[in-house]
Design a protein around this motif. Structure first.
Motif, PDB file in Angstrom:
ATOM      1  N   ALA A  41      25.730 -23.566   1.009  1.00 57.42           N
ATOM      2  CA  ALA A  41      24.361 -23.127   1.894  1.00 57.42           C
ATOM      3  C   ALA A  41      23.026 -24.575   1.462  1.00 57.42           C
ATOM      4  O   ALA A  41      23.155 -24.808   0.979  1.00 57.42           O
ATOM      5  N   ALA A  42      22.286 -24.301   2.622  1.00 54.42           N
ATOM      6  CA  ALA A  42      21.444 -25.194   2.211  1.00 54.42           C
ATOM      7  C   ALA A  42      20.732 -25.128   0.913  1.00 54.42           C
ATOM      8  O   ALA A  42      20.199 -23.897   0.400  1.00 54.42           O
ATOM      9  N   GLY A  43      20.289 -25.779   0.024  1.00 53.96           N
ATOM     10  CA  GLY A  43      19.296 -25.870  -1.858  1.00 53.96           C
ATOM     11  C   GLY A  43      20.181 -25.508  -2.548  1.00 53.96           C
ATOM     12  O   GLY A  43      20.085 -25.548  -3.470  1.00 53.96           O
ATOM     13  N   THR A  44      21.978 -25.001  -2.473  1.00 53.91           N
ATOM     14  CA  THR A  44      22.734 -24.786  -2.855  1.00 53.91           C
ATOM     15  C   THR A  44      23.196 -25.547  -3.593  1.00 53.91           C
ATOM     16  O   THR A  44      23.642 -26.928  -2.667  1.00 53.91           O
ATOM     17  N   GLU A  45      24.073 -25.836  -4.836  1.00 51.93           N
ATOM     18  CA  GLU A  45      24.561 -26.922  -5.208  1.00 51.93           C
ATOM     19  C   GLU A  45      25.829 -26.873  -5.219  1.00 51.93           C
ATOM     20  O   GLU A  45      26.705 -25.661  -6.383  1.00 51.93           O
ATOM     21  N   MET A  46      27.161 -27.831  -5.277  1.00 51.57           N
ATOM     22  CA  MET A  46      28.554 -27.264  -4.658  1.00 51.57           C
ATOM     23  C   MET A  46      29.191 -28.903  -5.290  1.00 51.57           C
ATOM     24  O   MET A  46      28.802 -29.871  -4.983  1.00 51.57           O
ATOM     25  N   SER A  47      30.198 -28.554  -6.102  1.00 51.35           N
ATOM     26  CA  SER A  47      30.928 -30.430  -6.890  1.00 51.35           C
ATOM     27  C   SER A  47      31.264 -30.535  -5.232  1.00 51.35           C
ATOM     28  O   SER A  47      32.407 -29.898  -4.653  1.00 51.35           O
ATOM     29  N   ILE A  48      31.966 -32.363  -5.301  1.00 48.42           N
ATOM     30  CA  ILE A  48      32.391 -32.647  -4.993  1.00 48.42           C
ATOM     31  C   ILE A  48      33.322 -33.433  -5.534  1.00 48.42           C
ATOM     32  O   ILE A  48      32.839 -33.858  -6.584  1.00 48.42           O
ATOM     33  N   SER A  49      33.811 -33.918  -5.060  1.00 51.29           N
ATOM     34  CA  SER A  49      35.397 -34.227  -5.445  1.00 51.29           C
ATOM     35  C   SER A  49      35.782 -35.765  -4.794  1.00 51.29           C
ATOM     36  O   SER A  49      37.246 -35.680  -4.386  1.00 51.29           O
ATOM     37  N   PRO A  50      35.367 -36.538  -4.537  1.00 50.02           N
ATOM     38  CA  PRO A  50      35.848 -37.866  -3.416  1.00 50.02           C
ATOM     39  C   PRO A  50      36.837 -38.677  -3.810  1.00 50.02           C
ATOM     40  O   PRO A  50      36.521 -38.577  -5.043  1.00 50.02           O
ATOM     41  N   TRP A  51      37.355 -38.674  -3.122  1.00 48.58           N
ATOM     42  CA  TRP A  51      38.245 -39.898  -3.491  1.00 48.58           C
ATOM     43  C   TRP A  51      38.653 -40.814  -2.269  1.00 48.58           C
ATOM     44  O   TRP A  51      38.138 -42.480  -3.005  1.00 48.58           O
ATOM     45  N   GLY A  52      39.097 -41.008  -1.666  1.00 46.91           N
ATOM     46  CA  GLY A  52      38.778 -41.522   0.361  1.00 46.91           C
ATOM     47  C   GLY A  52      37.236 -41.911   0.949  1.00 46.91           C
ATOM     48  O   GLY A  52      36.850 -41.136   1.230  1.00 46.91           O
ATOM     49  N   LEU A  53      37.665 -42.786   0.927  1.00 51.65           N
ATOM     50  CA  LEU A  53      35.648 -43.215   1.907  1.00 51.65           C
ATOM     51  C   LEU A  53      36.658 -43.752   3.405  1.00 51.65           C
ATOM     52  O   LEU A  53      36.898 -44.729   3.270  1.00 51.65           O
ATOM     53  N   GLY A  54      36.037 -43.471   4.440  1.00 47.83           N
ATOM     54  CA  GLY A  54      35.660 -43.821   6.006  1.00 47.83           C
ATOM     55  C   GLY A  54      34.934 -44.363   6.487  1.00 47.83           C
ATOM     56  O   GLY A  54      33.724 -43.543   6.301  1.00 47.83           O
ATOM     57  N   TYR A  55      34.415 -45.490   7.270  1.00 47.60           N
ATOM     58  CA  TYR A  55      33.421 -45.702   8.107  1.00 47.60           C
ATOM     59  C   TYR A  55      33.401 -45.737   9.717  1.00 47.60           C
ATOM     60  O   TYR A  55      34.279 -46.174  10.297  1.00 47.60           O
ATOM     61  N   ASP A  56      32.755 -44.774   9.955  1.00 47.67           N
ATOM     62  CA  ASP A  56      32.857 -45.225  11.670  1.00 47.67           C
ATOM     63  C   ASP A  56      31.259 -45.676  12.039  1.00 47.67           C
ATOM     64  O   ASP A  56      30.482 -45.314  12.188  1.00 47.67           O
ATOM     65  N   ALA A  57      31.491 -47.215  12.673  1.00 55.42           N
ATOM     66  CA  ALA A  57      30.435 -47.753  12.764  1.00 55.42           C
ATOM     67  C   ALA A  57      29.795 -47.535  13.994  1.00 55.42           C
ATOM     68  O   ALA A  57      28.109 -47.211  14.282  1.00 55.42           O
ATOM     69  N   VAL A  58      30.529 -46.555  15.072  1.00 59.95           N
ATOM     70  CA  VAL A  58      29.427 -46.720  16.511  1.00 59.95           C
ATOM     71  C   VAL A  58      28.772 -45.779  15.833  1.00 59.95           C
ATOM     72  O   VAL A  58      28.134 -44.849  16.523  1.00 59.95           O
ATOM     73  N   GLY A  59      29.408 -44.354  14.925  1.00 59.47           N
ATOM     74  CA  GLY A  59      28.053 -43.139  14.355  1.00 59.47           C
ATOM     75  C   GLY A  59      27.473 -43.405  13.621  1.00 59.47           C
ATOM     76  O   GLY A  59      26.621 -42.665  12.908  1.00 59.47           O
ATOM     77  N   ASP A  60      27.695 -44.879  12.127  1.00 60.81           N
ATOM     78  CA  ASP A  60      26.932 -44.731  11.305  1.00 60.81           C
ATOM     79  C   ASP A  60      27.004 -44.038  10.186  1.00 60.81           C
ATOM     80  O   ASP A  60      26.596 -43.654   9.906  1.00 60.81           O
ATOM     81  N   ALA A  61      28.403 -43.424   9.871  1.00 64.36           N
ATOM     82  CA  ALA A  61      28.715 -41.742   9.860  1.00 64.36           C
ATOM     83  C   ALA A  61      29.595 -42.663   8.272  1.00 64.36           C
ATOM     84  O   ALA A  61      30.810 -43.261   8.384  1.00 64.36           O
ATOM     85  N   LEU A  62      30.014 -41.944   7.240  1.00 61.15           N
ATOM     86  CA  LEU A  62      30.663 -42.028   6.622  1.00 61.15           C
ATOM     87  C   LEU A  62      31.566 -40.720   6.485  1.00 61.15           C
ATOM     88  O   LEU A  62      30.548 -40.115   5.743  1.00 61.15           O
ATOM     89  N   LEU A  63      32.593 -40.701   6.038  1.00 61.88           N
ATOM     90  CA  LEU A  63      33.884 -39.242   5.936  1.00 61.88           C
ATOM     91  C   LEU A  63      33.966 -39.491   4.400  1.00 61.88           C
ATOM     92  O   LEU A  63      34.336 -41.268   4.038  1.00 61.88           O
ATOM     93  N   ILE A  64      33.796 -38.551   4.048  1.00 58.18           N
ATOM     94  CA  ILE A  64      34.155 -38.560   2.779  1.00 58.18           C
ATOM     95  C   ILE A  64      36.076 -37.517   2.243  1.00 58.18           C
ATOM     96  O   ILE A  64      35.429 -36.192   2.829  1.00 58.18           O
ATOM     97  N   ALA A  65      36.884 -37.991   2.086  1.00 55.48           N
ATOM     98  CA  ALA A  65      37.686 -37.553   1.511  1.00 55.48           C
ATOM     99  C   ALA A  65      37.768 -36.747   0.359  1.00 55.48           C
ATOM    100  O   ALA A  65      37.953 -37.187  -1.092  1.00 55.48           O
ATOM    101  N   GLU A  66      37.956 -35.003   0.010  1.00 55.77           N
ATOM    102  CA  GLU A  66      37.803 -34.796  -1.315  1.00 55.77           C
ATOM    103  C   GLU A  66      39.009 -34.012  -1.396  1.00 55.77           C
ATOM    104  O   GLU A  66      39.350 -33.187  -1.381  1.00 55.77           O
ATOM    105  N   GLN A  67      39.957 -34.785  -2.565  1.00 57.00           N
ATOM    106  CA  GLN A  67      41.244 -34.586  -2.834  1.00 57.00           C
ATOM    107  C   GLN A  67      41.637 -33.295  -3.688  1.00 57.00           C
ATOM    108  O   GLN A  67      42.770 -33.001  -3.870  1.00 57.00           O
ATOM    109  N   LYS A  68      40.294 -32.752  -4.529  1.00 52.10           N
ATOM    110  CA  LYS A  68      40.193 -31.995  -5.178  1.00 52.10           C
ATOM    111  C   LYS A  68      39.425 -30.226  -5.995  1.00 52.10           C
ATOM    112  O   LYS A  68      40.484 -29.043  -4.899  1.00 52.10           O
ATOM    113  N   ILE A  69      38.673 -30.772  -5.185  1.00 48.73           N
ATOM    114  CA  ILE A  69      37.815 -28.933  -5.886  1.00 48.73           C
ATOM    115  C   ILE A  69      38.078 -28.652  -4.121  1.00 48.73           C
ATOM    116  O   ILE A  69      37.955 -27.742  -3.838  1.00 48.73           O
ATOM    117  N   ASN A  70      37.388 -29.550  -3.141  1.00 48.03           N
ATOM    118  CA  ASN A  70      37.252 -28.762  -1.456  1.00 48.03           C
ATOM    119  C   ASN A  70      38.347 -28.558  -0.771  1.00 48.03           C
ATOM    120  O   ASN A  70      38.163 -28.559   0.412  1.00 48.03           O
TER     121      ASN A  70
END
Length: 438
Positions: A41-70
């Motif tokens: 929820a907005a303003g709340t803190e949740m841990s993230i656990s990123p391992w791999g990253l992808g990128y979409d040049a069309v949308g200028d967006a970073l994709l984040i694969a979270e393999q542990k916590i989430n």
């Protein structure tokens, strides 16, 4: 973890430029994503656990694969919102044929974006998400592309220009190749082994066919500027290279330097790596390495010289770099893994134990905007609010072309499979417009 954008160079000119490149001290490390999650929820803190990253040049967006916590994949429109892309946050294997955000994933490791689909390595399989108007506009239907009867521990992913998906199959000590696009079991064609012999682990084969060599848990793959395959051979503490003709060599690691010397400033093949977890081509024609348990990101030049570009070798104390940046060589970086670059040339580094999980950016000059979720958390605790806007883009020294022999062009265009072509430096106008996916 490549293909997102394949970096090709106008060979001789850029190799010469690399020799007079700006010093590392001119770069700045910043927190890009952390202290917030796409399902919080907005303003709340949740841990993230990123391992791999992808990128979409069309949308200028970073994709984040979270393999542990989430157990999911988030998508961050750079400088804007972070939101769900695939997965429910609960580990499992379900949802094929439905909305990707309602499907369960099992420890997603990596994600790579193609023209009309994104591939996710998770569990013992590859899932594919059909994109709706590009990754930045949300995800679509998910299905299983490659089942667990073929793979046993798929990790890093890479796509080349010839409709091939490369998979680092850690537990079978090999790298395999599939045909893409594919949208269901059996549609990717047979698994073709391109490196690793008979699924047995070991460390041998340099100078010979890659299919006769021994690997030991390859965890990441990338496509170099010349079309060669780079492999993070984690348990051998090496980066291996498979030439376009199929010959394998070691290009970094394998050295036994004495602590605290890790080999910086010398030949990469004499340097010490410890469980390298990521590899990605760099703008100068070399490549970058996530040097896992040495808590650094290393850079290898085209001439084969290695140096540290991020991290001081110490474990993180849980304090991330703040907006505004800090010296990248003073940052305590814990267990870096996935690497990725955006079209501005900023390098993103995933750290699944960095301040409860974070994505750190390394940039040259202009600020890389942080996620709005991160900004909310930092603004609540900082004495001054973070700066969310970027200044003029840096003078980039990288060129993206389809083949290494093609001359750079002066405008941003697009080829089939969403490869953008930029000049060097990249025109400001090109950075403000997404690539045309047509």
């Amino acid at each position: 973890m490549t293909r997102r954008i394949i970096v090709h160079l106008a060979a001789a000119a850029l190799l010469a430029a690399a020799a007079i490149a700006a010093p590392v001290a001119a770069q700045t490390a910043e927190l890009a994503v952390g202290l917030g999650h796409c399902r919080g929820a907005a303003g709340t803190e949740m841990s993230i656990s990123p391992w791999g990253l992808g990128y979409d040049a069309v949308g200028d967006a970073l994709l984040i694969a979270e393999q542990k916590i989430n157990q999911d994949v988030c998508i961050w429109s750079i400088g804007g919102a972070i939101r769900p892309f695939a997965g429910t946050g609960v580990s499992g294997y379900s949802g094929d044929g439905g909305d990707a955000t309602l499907a369960q994933l099992q420890g997603p490791i990596d994600v790579v974006v193609d023209t009309s689909e994104a591939y996710i390595s998770e569990g013992a399989r590859i899932r594919v998400v059909q994109l709706a108007r590009g990754a930045a506009n949300g995800s679509g239907t998910i299905t299983t592309a490659v089942g667990d009867s073929i793979l046993w521990g798929p990790m890093g992913l890479a796509l080349d220009h010839d409709d091939h998906l490369f998979v680092a199959d850690c537990n079978q000590h090999r790298v395999v190749r599939f045909n893409v696009p594919c949208f269901g079991p059996g549609t990717c064609g047979p698994a073709v082994t391109v490196a690793g012999a008979s699924g047995a682990n070991g460390s041998s084969g340099d100078g010979g066919p890659a299919t006769a060599a021994r690997l030991n848990c390859p965890v990441d793959v990338a496509i170099a500027a010349d079309g060669a395959l780079l492999i993070a051979d984690m348990n051998n503490n090496k980066i291996r290279r498979v030439s376009p003709s199929g010959v394998i060599t070691t290009v970094a690691g394998g050295g036994f330097t004495t602590l605290p010397d890790v080999g910086d400033g010398g030949p990469a093949t004499s340097a010490r790596l410890q469980f390298p977890r990521g590899v990605f081509p760099s703008p100068d024609g070399g490549f970058d390495i996530s040097d896992g348990t040495q808590n650094r990101v290393r850079h290898v030049t085209p001439a084969g010289v290695i140096s540290t570009i991020l991290g001081n070798g110490q474990l993180s104390t849980g304090v991330p770099p703040q907006p505004g940046g800090m010296n990248p060589l003073t940052l305590a970086l814990t267990a870096p893994s996935g690497l990725q670059r955006d079209k501005r040339g900023a390098l993103f580094v995933a750290s699944d134990r960095q301040a409860a999980g974070a994505v750190v950016s390394l940039r040259n000059g202009a600020a890389t905007p942080i996620s709005t979720a991160t900004a909310t958390r930092l603004a609540a605790t900082a004495t001054a609010p973070p700066t969310l806007t970027a200044t003029a883009p840096p003078s980039a020294t990288w060129t993206v072309t389809r083949t290494p022999t093609s001359p750079p062009t002066a405008t941003a265009t697009a080829t089939r499979r969403r490869t953008c072509i930029y000049s060097s430096p990249v025109p400001t106008a090109a950075l403000n417009e997404p690539c045309d996916p047509s």
